[in-house]
Write a protein that holds these residues in place. Structure first.
Motif, PDB file in Angstrom:
ATOM      1  N   PHE A 410      53.875 -27.138  27.877  1.00  0.00           N
ATOM      2  CA  PHE A 410      54.027 -28.630  27.496  1.00  0.00           C
ATOM      3  C   PHE A 410      55.197 -28.970  26.756  1.00  0.00           C
ATOM      4  CE2 PHE A 410      52.811 -32.531  25.074  1.00  0.00           C
ATOM      5  CZ  PHE A 410      52.704 -33.376  26.613  1.00  0.00           C
ATOM      6  N   ARG A 411      55.767 -28.329  25.816  1.00  0.00           N
ATOM      7  CA  ARG A 411      56.929 -28.735  25.073  1.00  0.00           C
ATOM      8  C   ARG A 411      58.195 -28.291  25.934  1.00  0.00           C
ATOM      9  NH1 ARG A 411      57.907 -26.576  18.858  1.00  0.00           N
ATOM     10  NH2 ARG A 411      60.036 -27.506  18.467  1.00  0.00           N
ATOM     11  N   LEU A 412      58.155 -27.148  26.786  1.00  0.00           N
ATOM     12  CA  LEU A 412      59.212 -26.968  27.584  1.00  0.00           C
ATOM     13  C   LEU A 412      59.513 -28.152  28.753  1.00  0.00           C
ATOM     14  CD1 LEU A 412      61.354 -24.882  28.479  1.00  0.00           C
ATOM     15  CD2 LEU A 412      59.557 -23.955  30.122  1.00  0.00           C
ATOM     16  N   LEU A 413      58.571 -28.857  29.217  1.00  0.00           N
ATOM     17  CA  LEU A 413      58.642 -29.962  30.082  1.00  0.00           C
ATOM     18  C   LEU A 413      59.210 -31.061  29.302  1.00  0.00           C
ATOM     19  CD1 LEU A 413      54.863 -29.958  31.544  1.00  0.00           C
ATOM     20  CD2 LEU A 413      57.116 -29.571  32.880  1.00  0.00           C
ATOM     21  N   GLN A 414      59.031 -31.296  27.870  1.00  0.00           N
ATOM     22  CA  GLN A 414      59.803 -32.191  27.191  1.00  0.00           C
ATOM     23  C   GLN A 414      61.335 -31.978  27.162  1.00  0.00           C
ATOM     24  OE1 GLN A 414      57.466 -33.769  23.944  1.00  0.00           O
ATOM     25  NE2 GLN A 414      55.970 -32.178  24.753  1.00  0.00           N
ATOM     26  N   GLY A 415      61.651 -30.826  27.028  1.00  0.00           N
ATOM     27  CA  GLY A 415      62.984 -30.348  26.773  1.00  0.00           C
ATOM     28  C   GLY A 415      63.381 -28.847  26.772  1.00  0.00           C
ATOM     29  N   ASN A 416      64.481 -28.198  27.049  1.00  0.00           N
ATOM     30  CA  ASN A 416      64.541 -26.756  26.880  1.00  0.00           C
ATOM     31  C   ASN A 416      64.694 -26.515  25.304  1.00  0.00           C
ATOM     32  OD1 ASN A 416      64.778 -24.194  27.707  1.00  0.00           O
ATOM     33  ND2 ASN A 416      66.928 -24.367  27.893  1.00  0.00           N
ATOM     34  N   PHE A 417      64.010 -25.485  25.166  1.00  0.00           N
ATOM     35  CA  PHE A 417      64.244 -24.764  23.733  1.00  0.00           C
ATOM     36  C   PHE A 417      64.526 -23.315  23.920  1.00  0.00           C
ATOM     37  CE2 PHE A 417      59.765 -24.936  24.598  1.00  0.00           C
ATOM     38  CZ  PHE A 417      59.359 -23.581  24.206  1.00  0.00           C
ATOM     39  N   ILE A 418      64.621 -22.929  24.859  1.00  0.00           N
ATOM     40  CA  ILE A 418      64.794 -21.205  25.104  1.00  0.00           C
ATOM     41  C   ILE A 418      66.277 -20.943  25.756  1.00  0.00           C
ATOM     42  CG2 ILE A 418      63.985 -19.295  26.296  1.00  0.00           C
ATOM     43  CD1 ILE A 418      61.352 -20.780  26.703  1.00  0.00           C
ATOM     44  N   ASP A 419      67.112 -20.549  25.153  1.00  0.00           N
ATOM     45  CA  ASP A 419      68.414 -20.195  25.432  1.00  0.00           C
ATOM     46  C   ASP A 419      68.408 -19.260  26.799  1.00  0.00           C
ATOM     47  OD1 ASP A 419      71.391 -20.578  24.227  1.00  0.00           O
ATOM     48  OD2 ASP A 419      71.056 -18.577  25.033  1.00  0.00           O
ATOM     49  N   ALA A 420      69.501 -19.335  27.446  1.00  0.00           N
ATOM     50  CA  ALA A 420      69.655 -18.338  28.741  1.00  0.00           C
ATOM     51  C   ALA A 420      69.833 -16.985  28.046  1.00  0.00           C
ATOM     52  CB  ALA A 420      70.791 -18.594  29.334  1.00  0.00           C
ATOM     53  N   ILE A 494      65.690 -32.907  37.249  1.00  0.00           N
ATOM     54  CA  ILE A 494      64.954 -31.663  36.744  1.00  0.00           C
ATOM     55  C   ILE A 494      63.283 -32.222  37.055  1.00  0.00           C
ATOM     56  CG2 ILE A 494      63.747 -30.698  34.664  1.00  0.00           C
ATOM     57  CD1 ILE A 494      66.067 -29.134  35.423  1.00  0.00           C
ATOM     58  N   VAL A 495      62.980 -33.362  36.671  1.00  0.00           N
ATOM     59  CA  VAL A 495      61.866 -34.155  36.871  1.00  0.00           C
ATOM     60  C   VAL A 495      61.503 -34.196  38.498  1.00  0.00           C
ATOM     61  CG1 VAL A 495      60.513 -36.112  37.088  1.00  0.00           C
ATOM     62  CG2 VAL A 495      61.673 -35.265  34.852  1.00  0.00           C
ATOM     63  N   LEU A 501      54.752 -29.965  38.739  1.00  0.00           N
ATOM     64  CA  LEU A 501      54.485 -29.317  37.133  1.00  0.00           C
ATOM     65  C   LEU A 501      54.275 -30.614  36.346  1.00  0.00           C
ATOM     66  CD1 LEU A 501      53.930 -26.647  35.669  1.00  0.00           C
ATOM     67  CD2 LEU A 501      56.498 -26.716  35.301  1.00  0.00           C
ATOM     68  N   TYR A 502      55.193 -31.276  36.425  1.00  0.00           N
ATOM     69  CA  TYR A 502      55.242 -32.781  35.575  1.00  0.00           C
ATOM     70  C   TYR A 502      54.058 -33.526  35.784  1.00  0.00           C
ATOM     71  CZ  TYR A 502      59.638 -32.111  33.535  1.00  0.00           C
ATOM     72  OH  TYR A 502      60.843 -31.451  32.650  1.00  0.00           O
ATOM     73  N   ALA A 503      53.671 -33.471  37.032  1.00  0.00           N
ATOM     74  CA  ALA A 503      52.433 -34.436  37.239  1.00  0.00           C
ATOM     75  C   ALA A 503      51.066 -33.981  36.674  1.00  0.00           C
ATOM     76  CB  ALA A 503      52.061 -34.476  38.870  1.00  0.00           C
ATOM     77  N   GLN A 504      50.869 -32.692  36.518  1.00  0.00           N
ATOM     78  CA  GLN A 504      49.994 -32.127  35.925  1.00  0.00           C
ATOM     79  C   GLN A 504      49.664 -32.607  34.428  1.00  0.00           C
ATOM     80  OE1 GLN A 504      49.384 -27.848  36.405  1.00  0.00           O
ATOM     81  NE2 GLN A 504      50.741 -28.028  38.146  1.00  0.00           N
ATOM     82  N   PRO A 507      49.882 -38.019  31.990  1.00  0.00           N
ATOM     83  CA  PRO A 507      49.471 -38.811  30.963  1.00  0.00           C
ATOM     84  C   PRO A 507      49.726 -38.412  29.467  1.00  0.00           C
ATOM     85  CG  PRO A 507      47.621 -38.288  32.394  1.00  0.00           C
ATOM     86  CD  PRO A 507      48.792 -37.305  32.854  1.00  0.00           C
ATOM     87  N   SER A 508      50.003 -37.123  29.119  1.00  0.00           N
ATOM     88  CA  SER A 508      50.075 -36.750  27.757  1.00  0.00           C
ATOM     89  C   SER A 508      51.774 -37.028  27.698  1.00  0.00           C
ATOM     90  CB  SER A 508      49.738 -35.191  27.689  1.00  0.00           C
ATOM     91  OG  SER A 508      48.558 -35.159  27.797  1.00  0.00           O
ATOM     92  N   LEU A 509      52.478 -36.745  28.960  1.00  0.00           N
ATOM     93  CA  LEU A 509      53.939 -36.964  28.511  1.00  0.00           C
ATOM     94  C   LEU A 509      54.103 -38.216  28.511  1.00  0.00           C
ATOM     95  CD1 LEU A 509      55.263 -34.442  31.374  1.00  0.00           C
ATOM     96  CD2 LEU A 509      55.799 -34.383  29.147  1.00  0.00           C
ATOM     97  N   LEU A 510      53.673 -39.381  29.042  1.00  0.00           N
ATOM     98  CA  LEU A 510      53.630 -40.619  28.933  1.00  0.00           C
ATOM     99  C   LEU A 510      53.539 -41.249  27.505  1.00  0.00           C
ATOM    100  CD1 LEU A 510      52.163 -42.220  32.014  1.00  0.00           C
ATOM    101  CD2 LEU A 510      54.565 -42.223  31.422  1.00  0.00           C
TER     102      LEU A 510
END
Length: 599
Positions: A410-420, A494-495, A501-504, A507-510
């Motif tokens: 869920f956090r990854l959907l909001q923005g990347n926090f894992i470096d390459a 990305i979206v 994946l985002y559709a799942q 509601p929480s993302l909104l």
């Protein structure tokens, strides 16, 4: 009338131990100034630099160098190595006044400023009886210390350290040739190996009466004079890449009577593994000598059989081409391609990789010891892990340890926090079709890969230890991603690409987008057809187009007008019949609150 004491001048390259020597000189009863630069994090004991001399030198250098010439004008060095000494004459009166004021005190005096190294003849005319203490340090140690200062000029151009080191030490040796009887040359390693003997040598050459309170060893701060091991991979490459510095160092060692780096043969080079367990892939485009630091960090940090593959993504500048030629002559694996972008370069490296595990490392970053072996053990024990990532250590314009969160989709959907820079299973990379080389802008190919892996059921694992050093620069790619226009286009891309994946989690993302309090997220019930979610996804797309990557989890408003919001709300209510009623009303209430806030 008694003659005023002759001054003592401490000079040498910046970050070479001149502050330590100046502190000893002061402890020997020689006044090095009353208006000294304050101590700071880079030199906690103090610089022992008289502001009057420093400011005079800065004015002289600023006038004697061209503003359109690269380099570091504050230290009197530019890329063309043009320092107009004729300009110095304009400052003769101010310098003479400064000397006169210091002589008037009728006590032993002197000053310390590394910039003096480039103005020795100027000062020799004003104080022909002065005695000089020169200090030198290995150029690679000077460069590492300069990078730790965090100045952009050195963080992005480590080769500047060698060029400035050459200019300063050439000037010292030329001055010593003409006035050997008034000069003392010290190697910084002699200061740390036997500080008491070195301090006594300084005292005897200066003829100062040594106070009983001078305990040289107590003034040492080892962290400030940290030295790389002479068999370190970076030292080995630097010695070969900068032959002019090595010739100059040999002359300094000879003059100082020091058996240092030039007296020892370089260690044997490590050969690439015939059957590597790990492949390290380094994309490279006009990164100059930063690549040398990245390669050296791999040699320090990877204890298993490995190969390193450099993908040159169409480099064009002279320095980068020189570095590539140097590495190719040393036997490094260099793959050249027309410039195609970061994603394409990483894909080329993965395709070349012979190992089952691949670690991408950006050319301006540095791998840290301890991560690789731990990550390999985790992946070997669980075949569903696509990648293992760790924390990062920032250096450059920002310093400190960044503790990266545990994996959370869920956090990854909001923005990347894992470096390459993570250990990646090559098979999983292939299953996800690699890095997307067709994104609207470079920089988020890793985020796209992690989302694609999650869609396919792969997992990512966090190791709570520093994996690499991240070089923070004003001109880095990540800084460009913070520009709103760039971030909006990438987020929308990305979206759209991962809309299922985002559709799942819609509601929480909104709710997150609107700043509403939320319960732990749960995927929405699956819809019979993807089309039933199209309208709901429009709201998420509009939101993504309005916000940058860094603020995706914190933004509190949308920018659509009231009519569009009302229409979106109506479509949402029509399409949520199959969803739990409570979740539908929660999303409706959140949209109503948002509409009210935009009036």
């Amino acid at each position: 009338m008694d003659r005023a004491p002759a001054p003592v001048v401490v000079a040498g390259m910046h970050r070479s131990g001149t502050s330590l020597v100046a502190s000893w000189v002061q402890a020997l009863g020689i006044d090095v100034g009353s208006r000294l630069l304050e101590a700071d994090a880079a030199n906690s004991r103090g610089y022992f630099e008289d502001r009057d001399f420093v400011e005079l030198h800065q004015r002289m250098f600023w006038e004697a160098t061209r503003p359109d010439d690269g380099g570091h004008r504050d230290w009197g060095w530019t890329e063309s190595e043009t320092l107009d000494h004729r300009v110095f004459a304009r400052h003769r009166a101010a310098a003479a006044e400064l000397v006169s004021a210091r002589r008037a005190r009728r006590e032993p005096w002197g000053w310390k400023d590394p910039r003096t190294s480039l103005t020795l003849d100027f000062w020799d005319e004003l104080v022909p009886d002065a005695r000089f203490v020169f200090v030198y340090r290995y150029p690679w140690d000077v460069g590492a210390s300069m990078e730790r200062l965090g100045a952009e000029v050195f963080v992005g151009r480590p080769d500047y350290a060698f060029h400035i080191w050459n200019a300063y030490n050439r000037a010292l040796l030329a001055f010593m040739d003409a006035r050997p009887e008034r000069c003392l040359l010290l190697a910084v390693h002699s200061l740390t190996e036997d500080p008491e003997a070195t301090a006594h040598l300084i005292q005897s050459r200066l003829g100062a009466s040594e106070p009983s309170h001078l305990r040289a060893a107590e003034r040492l701060e080892p962290a400030l004079l940290h030295a790389m091991a002479l068999d370190d991979p970076y030292v080995q490459m630097a010695r070969e890449l900068h032959p002019a510095s090595m010739r100059l160092l040999a002359e300094l060692e000879l003059r100082a009577g020091s058996a240092g780096a030039t007296m020892r043969p370089p260690p044997a080079r490590r050969q690439a593994a015939s059957t590597p367990l790990l492949s390290v892939v380094i994309p490279y485009h006009n990164d100059g000598e930063l690549l040398i630091e990245a390669l050296a960090s791999v040699e320090r940090s990877v204890p298993v059989a490995h190969e390193t593959i450099v993908i040159d993504d169409g480099s064009t500048d002279a320095l980068s081409l020189h570095v590539l030629g140097f590495l190719r002559a040393r036997g490094a694996t260099i793959v050249n391609q027309e410039q195609a972008g970061l994603g394409a370069a990483r894909n080329a490296g993965f395709q070349q990789a012979r190992a089952d595990y691949v670690l991408p490392l950006d050319a301006d970053n540095r791998l840290l010891p301890g991560f690789v072996e731990s990550a390999l053990a985790l992946m070997a024990g669980d075949p569903r892990i696509i990648a293992v990532y760790g924390d990062r250590q920032d250096f450059g314009l920002r310093r400190g340890l960044v503790e990266v969160p545990e994996f959370d989709l869920f956090r990854l959907l909001q923005g990347n926090f894992i470096d390459a820079c993570a250990l990646v299973r090559k098979r999983a990379w292939a299953e996800c079709d690699g890095y997307d080389a067709d994104m609207p802008a470079l920089g988020w190919e890793d985020w796209d890969l992690w989302l694609g892996a999650a869609e396919r059921g792969w997992s990512l694992v966090h190791l709570a230890l520093p994996a690499f050093e991240y070089r923070v620069r004003a001109s880095s790619m990540s800084s460009r991603l913070m520009e709103p226009a760039v971030g909006r286009a990438l987020q929308a891309y990305i979206v759209r690409k991962h809309e299922k994946l985002y559709a799942q989690f819609l509601p929480s993302l909104l709710e997150v987008a609107q700043g509403a309090k939320r319960e732990p997220p749960r995927p929405s019930p699956p819809a019979p057809e993807l089309e039933t979610l199209r309208e709901e996804l429009r709201a998420l797309r509009l939101w993504a187009e309005e916000h940058s990557r860094a603020s995706i989890s914190q933004t509190t408003r949308l920018s659509q007008d009231n009519e569009a919001l009302q229409a979106e709300l109506a479509r949402w209510e029509q399409r949520t019949a199959a969803m739990e009623r409570t979740r539908a009303w929660r999303a409706r209430a959140a949209l109503l609150r948002l509409r009210s806030s935009l009036r």
